[in-house]
Design a protein around this motif. Structure first.
Motif, PDB file in Angstrom:
ATOM      1  N   ARG A  84      -1.783  -0.173   8.009  1.00 62.83           N
ATOM      2  CA  ARG A  84      -2.971  -0.976   7.723  1.00 62.83           C
ATOM      3  C   ARG A  84      -2.752  -1.657   6.385  1.00 62.83           C
ATOM      4  N   THR A  85      -3.450  -2.736   6.157  1.00 64.32           N
ATOM      5  CA  THR A  85      -3.347  -3.427   4.882  1.00 64.32           C
ATOM      6  C   THR A  85      -3.945  -2.556   3.785  1.00 64.32           C
ATOM      7  N   ILE A  86      -3.568  -2.853   2.554  1.00 67.53           N
ATOM      8  CA  ILE A  86      -4.078  -2.042   1.450  1.00 67.53           C
ATOM      9  C   ILE A  86      -5.581  -2.187   1.330  1.00 67.53           C
ATOM     10  N   TRP A  87      -6.130  -3.387   1.628  1.00 66.11           N
ATOM     11  CA  TRP A  87      -7.585  -3.542   1.496  1.00 66.11           C
ATOM     12  C   TRP A  87      -8.331  -2.774   2.584  1.00 66.11           C
ATOM     13  N   ASP A  88      -7.775  -2.730   3.783  1.00 66.24           N
ATOM     14  CA  ASP A  88      -8.395  -1.914   4.826  1.00 66.24           C
ATOM     15  C   ASP A  88      -8.334  -0.435   4.455  1.00 66.24           C
ATOM     16  N   TYR A  89      -7.211  -0.020   3.903  1.00 65.19           N
ATOM     17  CA  TYR A  89      -7.055   1.373   3.476  1.00 65.19           C
ATOM     18  C   TYR A  89      -8.051   1.721   2.376  1.00 65.19           C
ATOM     19  N   LEU A  90      -8.173   0.839   1.382  1.00 67.25           N
ATOM     20  CA  LEU A  90      -9.083   1.111   0.275  1.00 67.25           C
ATOM     21  C   LEU A  90     -10.540   1.086   0.729  1.00 67.25           C
ATOM     22  N   ASP A  91     -10.851   0.246   1.709  1.00 63.47           N
ATOM     23  CA  ASP A  91     -12.228   0.232   2.229  1.00 63.47           C
ATOM     24  C   ASP A  91     -12.642   1.615   2.721  1.00 63.47           C
ATOM     25  N   ILE A  92     -11.691   2.329   3.320  1.00 68.28           N
ATOM     26  CA  ILE A  92     -11.963   3.676   3.831  1.00 68.28           C
ATOM     27  C   ILE A  92     -11.839   4.714   2.721  1.00 68.28           C
ATOM     28  N   ALA A  93     -10.737   4.632   1.980  1.00 65.99           N
ATOM     29  CA  ALA A  93     -10.443   5.660   0.982  1.00 65.99           C
ATOM     30  C   ALA A  93     -11.437   5.650  -0.176  1.00 65.99           C
ATOM     31  N   VAL A  94     -11.931   4.481  -0.542  1.00 68.48           N
ATOM     32  CA  VAL A  94     -12.848   4.360  -1.676  1.00 68.48           C
ATOM     33  C   VAL A  94     -14.164   3.746  -1.187  1.00 68.48           C
ATOM     34  N   ILE A 150       0.885  10.676  -9.998  1.00 71.50           N
ATOM     35  CA  ILE A 150       0.155  10.702  -8.728  1.00 71.50           C
ATOM     36  C   ILE A 150       1.101  10.411  -7.576  1.00 71.50           C
ATOM     37  N   GLU A 151       2.063   9.542  -7.811  1.00 70.65           N
ATOM     38  CA  GLU A 151       3.038   9.169  -6.785  1.00 70.65           C
ATOM     39  C   GLU A 151       3.832  10.378  -6.298  1.00 70.65           C
ATOM     40  N   SER A 152       3.981  11.403  -7.146  1.00 69.67           N
ATOM     41  CA  SER A 152       4.696  12.604  -6.720  1.00 69.67           C
ATOM     42  C   SER A 152       3.932  13.333  -5.625  1.00 69.67           C
ATOM     43  N   TYR A 153       2.629  13.128  -5.573  1.00 70.04           N
ATOM     44  CA  TYR A 153       1.801  13.745  -4.542  1.00 70.04           C
ATOM     45  C   TYR A 153       1.948  13.011  -3.219  1.00 70.04           C
ATOM     46  N   ASN A 154       2.095  11.711  -3.307  1.00 68.25           N
ATOM     47  CA  ASN A 154       2.289  10.846  -2.141  1.00 68.25           C
ATOM     48  C   ASN A 154       2.842   9.533  -2.660  1.00 68.25           C
ATOM     49  N   PRO A 155       4.041   9.123  -2.228  1.00 70.11           N
ATOM     50  CA  PRO A 155       4.703   7.978  -2.846  1.00 70.11           C
ATOM     51  C   PRO A 155       4.189   6.613  -2.421  1.00 70.11           C
ATOM     52  N   ALA A 156       3.205   6.522  -1.563  1.00 69.94           N
ATOM     53  CA  ALA A 156       2.686   5.222  -1.132  1.00 69.94           C
ATOM     54  C   ALA A 156       1.835   4.601  -2.232  1.00 69.94           C
ATOM     55  N   ASP A 157       2.132   3.336  -2.577  1.00 65.85           N
ATOM     56  CA  ASP A 157       1.351   2.658  -3.614  1.00 65.85           C
ATOM     57  C   ASP A 157      -0.131   2.631  -3.266  1.00 65.85           C
ATOM     58  N   ALA A 158      -0.454   2.406  -1.988  1.00 61.93           N
ATOM     59  CA  ALA A 158      -1.857   2.336  -1.586  1.00 61.93           C
ATOM     60  C   ALA A 158      -2.563   3.653  -1.882  1.00 61.93           C
ATOM     61  N   HIS A 180      -7.698 -12.339   5.563  1.00 62.42           N
ATOM     62  CA  HIS A 180      -7.326 -13.030   6.803  1.00 62.42           C
ATOM     63  C   HIS A 180      -5.970 -12.560   7.320  1.00 62.42           C
ATOM     64  N   TRP A 181      -5.211 -11.865   6.495  1.00 65.40           N
ATOM     65  CA  TRP A 181      -3.916 -11.344   6.928  1.00 65.40           C
ATOM     66  C   TRP A 181      -4.104  -9.986   7.603  1.00 65.40           C
ATOM     67  N   LYS A 182      -3.351  -9.767   8.638  1.00 64.10           N
ATOM     68  CA  LYS A 182      -3.291  -8.453   9.264  1.00 64.10           C
ATOM     69  C   LYS A 182      -2.019  -7.751   8.810  1.00 64.10           C
ATOM     70  N   ALA A 183      -1.964  -6.467   9.014  1.00 68.15           N
ATOM     71  CA  ALA A 183      -0.739  -5.734   8.705  1.00 68.15           C
ATOM     72  C   ALA A 183       0.319  -6.041   9.761  1.00 68.15           C
ATOM     73  N   PRO A 234       2.107 -12.088   6.956  1.00 70.11           N
ATOM     74  CA  PRO A 234       2.202 -12.835   8.219  1.00 70.11           C
ATOM     75  C   PRO A 234       2.650 -14.270   8.007  1.00 70.11           C
ATOM     76  N   ASP A 235       2.287 -14.881   6.872  1.00 69.06           N
ATOM     77  CA  ASP A 235       2.728 -16.245   6.590  1.00 69.06           C
ATOM     78  C   ASP A 235       4.236 -16.295   6.396  1.00 69.06           C
ATOM     79  N   VAL A 236       4.803 -15.290   5.745  1.00 69.82           N
ATOM     80  CA  VAL A 236       6.255 -15.233   5.569  1.00 69.82           C
ATOM     81  C   VAL A 236       6.941 -15.130   6.926  1.00 69.82           C
ATOM     82  N   LEU A 237       6.431 -14.268   7.809  1.00 71.91           N
ATOM     83  CA  LEU A 237       7.016 -14.153   9.123  1.00 71.91           C
ATOM     84  C   LEU A 237       6.924 -15.471   9.895  1.00 71.91           C
ATOM     85  N   ARG A 238       5.769 -16.111   9.799  1.00 75.07           N
ATOM     86  CA  ARG A 238       5.588 -17.402  10.483  1.00 75.07           C
ATOM     87  C   ARG A 238       6.605 -18.433   9.986  1.00 75.07           C
TER      88      ARG A 238
END
Length: 414
Positions: free
Chosen positions: A91-101, A317-325, A350-353, A405-409
């Protein structure tokens, strides 16, 4: 697995089924042929228990403990399926943060801060880790202890060891879990957690329990599983302290980057005094730069999303879980619990993961264009980021390295 204390905020949400429900789910979704294969696999699991016994005994597990606990172990096919499919769940970081925070999680954190004020103050005084950070770990891992997982830890770890994809890691966890039972730290019915073997309020793997769990309430046990969170919260603080947490220093803060900023500087490997960043036009969104700070700049969604100045506590904190999100979620949730504002910058919603196949396609197209993406595995690591940056520079674009997604396009169109 770099992380030893697993982040169960995502894992646990999908790990609440007992073995009987798991078997029924497989039959409903894949049909009787799949169930037949699992019967064969379960039979192999019983054979494996006998074969693995010698290794466990050599590692110090008493024969009586192995025989008793493994007799009750079950092969959990859903655990294997979840382990196999982790790369598909993005999921995108903003979708993740919407749930996590979320506002609800922030409110729950503030309520927990009030309820456990004395405990948290004592933990902060002993380990130097800011109490809101401890609360944020608790909140993200198990929603403040309200959902600690209901999967039998021994069965989960035995299944993953037997499956063999990461036999050495999960075998070590299984052996330590059995030693925890041998020591009487917890009963087998109470030793439950995530599908991947993470346990208790703060989701420690067994080796993390061995190395970092503490008996904070003085009852003679390092109990992460009980309804009382004292030992678990103190253990999380001890873990972060042992991994480099510096008292009185931020984890990070949101910053504004100037027009024309050189995104080659956005890396944890680039560390500058705050005064140097200020001279480059980087400004905190709220408040002044802390004095004497040496920080890095992180842009988790590229040039179109929020930017963060990060301190070495980010790596703790990264030692607990290395994901930046995850790290940003912990830090931001802690700040919100303490009364801080939401992230100010608008995310590119507007971007999806990108899916796993799309991430692989990005790497394939970069490689075909002559850029070293570090292989085609769907993992956007430093080499892929560097390749995206190089391709963006060649095309006269903002070279932030974000595989959007723009880079892929645009890669497809070249």
């Amino acid at each position: 697995m770099k992380r030893l204390a697993l982040a169960a905020a995502v894992i646990l949400a999908a790990a609440a089924m007992g073995p009987a429900v798991q078997a029924q789910t497989i039959e409903d979704t894949e049909g009787s042929t799949a169930v037949g294969r699992e019967v064969e696999t379960a039979a192999g699991f019983r054979t494996w228990i006998g074969e693995y016994r010698g290794k466990a005994l050599e590692a110090g597990v008493p024969a009586a403990v192995w025989d008793r606990e493994m007799r009750a172990a079950e092969f959990l096919p859903d655990v294997v399926r979840r382990d196999r499919n982790q790369n598909e769940f993005t999921r995108t970081i903003w979708d993740y943060l919407d749930i996590a925070v979320s506002d609800e999680r922030v409110a729950m954190g503030r309520a927990a801060a009030e309820k456990h004020a004395d405990l948290l103050a004592r933990i902060e005084a002993k380990y130097g880790v800011r109490k809101e950070i401890v609360l944020a770990v608790w909140g993200l891992e198990t929603s403040y202890g309200t959902f600690r997982g209901r999967t039998d830890t021994i069965s989960a770890l035995a299944t993953l060891t037997y499956d063999g994809r990461r036999e050495a890691f999960f075998g070590a966890q299984l052996i330590e879990a059995l030693k925890i039972l041998e020591a009487g730290e917890v009963s087998r019915p109470d030793m439950q957690g995530s599908w991947a073997g993470a346990m208790g309020h703060t989701q420690f793997m067994p080796t993390s329990w061995r190395d970092y769990a503490v008996d904070f309430d003085g009852d003679g046990r390092r109990n992460l599983w009980s309804d009382d969170p004292a030992d678990a919260l103190a253990s999380a603080a001890h873990y972060l302290s042992r991994h480099g947490w510096a008292p009185g220093v931020p984890w990070g803060m949101e910053v504004q980057l100037p027009e024309g900023f050189d995104y080659d500087l956005t890396s944890e490997r680039v560390v500058k005094p705050a005064a140097d960043w200020a001279a480059l036009g980087v400004k905190p969104v709220a408040g002044p730069w802390p004095e004497g700070a040496r920080v890095s700049i992180l842009v988790p969604a590229g040039a179109r999303g929020a930017a963060f100045a990060i301190w070495p506590n980010f790596q703790a904190i990264e030692s607990y879980n290395p994901a930046d999100a995850y790290v940003i979620a912990i830090g931001h949730l802690a700040d919100r619990i303490a009364g801080g504002p939401p992230i100010a910058t608008t995310w590119p919603r507007h971007w999806k993961a990108l899916t796993l196949d799309e991430r692989k396609e990005v790497q394939q197209l970069l490689t075909a264009a002559g850029y070293d993406a570090g292989g085609v595995d769907g993992r956007i690591g430093p080499k892929t980021v560097a390749a995206v940056k190089a391709w963006q520079k060649a095309g006269g674009m903002v070279a932030d390295g974000y595989a959007s997604p723009d880079v892929l396009r645009d890669l497809r169109a070249q």
